[in-house]
Design an enzyme around this catalytic site. Structure first.
Site, short mmCIF file in Angstrom:
data_model
loop_
_atom_site.label_atom_id
_atom_site.label_comp_id
_atom_site.label_asym_id
_atom_site.label_seq_id
_atom_site.Cartn_x
_atom_site.Cartn_y
_atom_site.Cartn_z
N SER A 126 4.08 79.99 39.11
CA SER A 126 3.15 79.61 40.11
C SER A 126 1.64 80.06 39.73
CB SER A 126 3.37 80.02 41.60
OG SER A 126 2.62 80.20 42.25
N TYR A 150 5.84 87.61 47.25
CA TYR A 150 6.31 86.23 46.44
C TYR A 150 5.93 86.32 45.00
CZ TYR A 150 6.12 81.44 45.04
OH TYR A 150 6.48 80.27 44.27
N LYS A 154 7.46 86.32 40.93
CA LYS A 154 7.38 85.53 39.81
C LYS A 154 6.56 86.20 38.79
CE LYS A 154 8.51 81.73 42.11
NZ LYS A 154 9.73 81.23 41.46
N1 LIG Z 1 6.46 74.18 46.30
C1 LIG Z 1 5.49 74.75 45.78
O1 LIG Z 1 4.15 74.69 46.40
C2 LIG Z 1 5.55 75.60 44.65
C3 LIG Z 1 4.46 76.20 43.78
C4 LIG Z 1 4.68 76.97 43.11
C5 LIG Z 1 5.84 77.36 42.32
N2 LIG Z 1 6.95 76.87 43.13
C6 LIG Z 1 8.44 77.58 42.73
O2 LIG Z 1 9.03 76.31 42.51
C7 LIG Z 1 10.38 76.57 42.79
C8 LIG Z 1 10.80 75.26 43.62
O3 LIG Z 1 10.20 75.13 44.88
P1 LIG Z 1 10.34 74.13 45.90
O4 LIG Z 1 9.09 73.88 46.58
O5 LIG Z 1 11.24 72.93 45.23
O6 LIG Z 1 11.18 75.06 46.79
P2 LIG Z 1 12.61 74.68 47.38
O7 LIG Z 1 12.71 75.45 48.67
O8 LIG Z 1 12.37 73.01 48.21
O9 LIG Z 1 13.59 74.62 46.59
C9 LIG Z 1 14.39 75.67 46.37
C10 LIG Z 1 15.70 75.31 46.33
O10 LIG Z 1 16.70 76.60 45.90
C11 LIG Z 1 17.67 76.72 46.88
N3 LIG Z 1 17.83 78.21 46.84
C12 LIG Z 1 17.06 79.19 47.22
N4 LIG Z 1 17.84 80.38 46.99
C13 LIG Z 1 19.11 80.05 46.36
C14 LIG Z 1 19.76 80.98 45.94
N5 LIG Z 1 20.00 82.27 45.81
N6 LIG Z 1 21.26 80.13 45.24
C15 LIG Z 1 21.35 78.94 45.19
N7 LIG Z 1 19.84 78.16 45.58
C16 LIG Z 1 19.00 78.82 46.20
C17 LIG Z 1 17.24 76.20 48.22
O11 LIG Z 1 18.39 75.85 48.93
C18 LIG Z 1 16.12 75.03 47.86
O12 LIG Z 1 17.03 73.89 47.59
C19 LIG Z 1 10.64 77.82 43.40
O13 LIG Z 1 11.20 78.77 42.56
C20 LIG Z 1 9.19 77.98 43.89
O14 LIG Z 1 8.71 79.51 43.98
C21 LIG Z 1 6.66 76.19 44.40
#
Ligand SMILES: NC(=O)c1ccc[n+]([C@@H]2O[C@H](COP(=O)([O-])OP(=O)(O)OC[C@H]3O[C@@H](n4cnc5c(N)ncnc54)[C@H](O)[C@@H]3O)[C@@H](O)[C@H]2O)c1
Length: 332
Positions: A126, A150, A154
């Site tokens: 991120s 958080y 990362k």
């Molecule tokens: N959405 C954003 O704004 C953003 C920005 C930068 C980075 N990210 C990173 O991108 C990735 C995906 O983000 P997203 O927005 O799709 O989030 P999200 O919460 O929609 O998706 C994450 C998924 O991981 C699953 N999950 C969480 N912990 C788990 C575990 N222990 N075992 C199995 N499954 C698990 C959840 O059920 C969910 O489906 C994350 O790592 C997040 O930190 C997201």
């Protein structure tokens, strides 16, 4: 070579969009998700969108035995590691839960990869790892820091991968630093039902949606005295479909070259809060009332990506602009 790609967290927001992009590009994505922040019918919707059965394992990354079983069941060409908790404010209140899930999940995943000879991984990082960067737009070489649990999860994840690379020079590791993903697949099928959301939305777009739907009276704009053209904070928003395509390019680069890379995924352009309000009001055809309130602790004036390296290494360029990002975020 196998075309199977493991998507941890593949039923989540970015994971599900990437699933569709990978299937379209000819890969066979396999989901591993504990559905802690996803709808149980997402795999069925993905099957509907791609016209192919969705391979999905309901599994928690913290369950080493179940994780090992998933790796035994398939021969993976690579892993894309999305699964994590992602809400900054929530992480400040529950740091241990974030360290346990985000770092613990990655540790188990790396162990399973070592045990099963899988040597390629894409890691969801991120822009938060840049902290309050004085350099804008931000190149990948900018200093890194963590300003909340958080962000620390990362940053430490990136560092763990760096150490894995030292131990395993043959591994190919892609670190993708996302800026602010917004929008939805045009079918509307990949929208998470609000009742299944356990990660409280803290970003601007979910709040704009709440105001447009009337569940929030007005938008609070945190600070109008920043050193930006209209005084409000500027961020780099990227359409989730562009972001998903970035993952396809990253995987292709890993598979074709076996070279590691760290790349920003953004548009390279910052939009202010006031520009977002105006564009979103146009997209939904409703006024967005707002009030100016003092700055929020921890917010930075500007944050946008230097996208030069993404273009050089992956040939990545975004297709969608602000109007499409807002139109594709709006659901009646
Ligand atoms: N959405 C954003 O704004 C953003 C920005 C930068 C980075 N990210 C990173 O991108 C990735 C995906 O983000 P997203 O927005 O799709 O989030 P999200 O919460 O929609 O998706 C994450 C998924 O991981 C699953 N999950 C969480 N912990 C788990 C575990 N222990 N075992 C199995 N499954 C698990 C959840 O059920 C969910 O489906 C994350 O790592 C997040 O930190 C997201």
């Amino acid at each position: 070579m196998t075309d199977k790609i493991l998507l941890t967290g593949g039923a989540g927001y970015i994971g599900a969009h990437t699933y569709v992009a990978l299937a379209k590009a000819g890969f066979t994505p396999v989901i591993l998700d504990n559905f802690s922040n996803a709808d149980h019918d997402t795999p069925a919707r993905l099957a509907q969108l791609t016209g192919k059965a969705c391979l999905c394992h309901e599994c928690d990354l913290l369950d080493q035995k179940a994780l090992d079983d998933v790796f035994k069941a398939h021969d993976f060409a690579a892993v894309v590691h999305f699964a994590a908790y992602k809400a900054v404010g929530d992480s400040v209140a529950r740091p241990q839960a974030y360290f346990n899930n985000n770092m613990g999940g990655l540790i188990n995943l790396l162990g399973a990869m070592e045990n099963h000879g899988v040597t390629r991984i894409v890691f969801s990082s991120s822009a938060t790892v840049y902290g309050d960067s004085p350099v804008q737009p931000i190149p990948e070489t900018a200093p890194l820091s963590a300003t909340n649990p958080y962000g620390l999860s990362k940053l430490v994840g990136e560092q763990m991968l760096g150490q894995m690379q030292v131990a395993h020079p043959e591994w190919a590791i892609s670190i993708l630093r996302y800026f602010n993903p917004v929008g939805l697949h045009k079918s509307g099928l990949l929208r998470l039902s609000p009742e299944n959301t356990t990660q409280p939305p803290e970003n601007l777009m979910p709040r704009l949606l709440e105001v447009a739907h009337g569940t929030r009276k007005q938008l609070s704009v945190f600070g109008n005295d920043y050193d930006t053209p209209d005084g409000t904070g500027m961020r780099d928003y990227i359409h989730v479909e562009d972001l998903a395509r970035g993952h396809v390019l990253a995987l292709e680069a890993l598979i074709n070259t076996d070279q590691s890379h760290t790349v920003n995924l953004g548009t390279g352009r910052g939009y202010s809060v006031l520009e977002m309000i105006e564009a979103f009001a146009k997209a939904c055809g409703r006024p967005i009332p707002y009030e100016m309130v003092p700055r929020r602790a921890g917010d930075v004036a500007r944050c946008y990506a230097d996208v030069t390296h993404a273009k050089e290494v992956l040939g990545f360029e975004t297709k969608y602009g602000l109007a499409e990002m807002c139109a594709d975020s709006w659901v009646e």
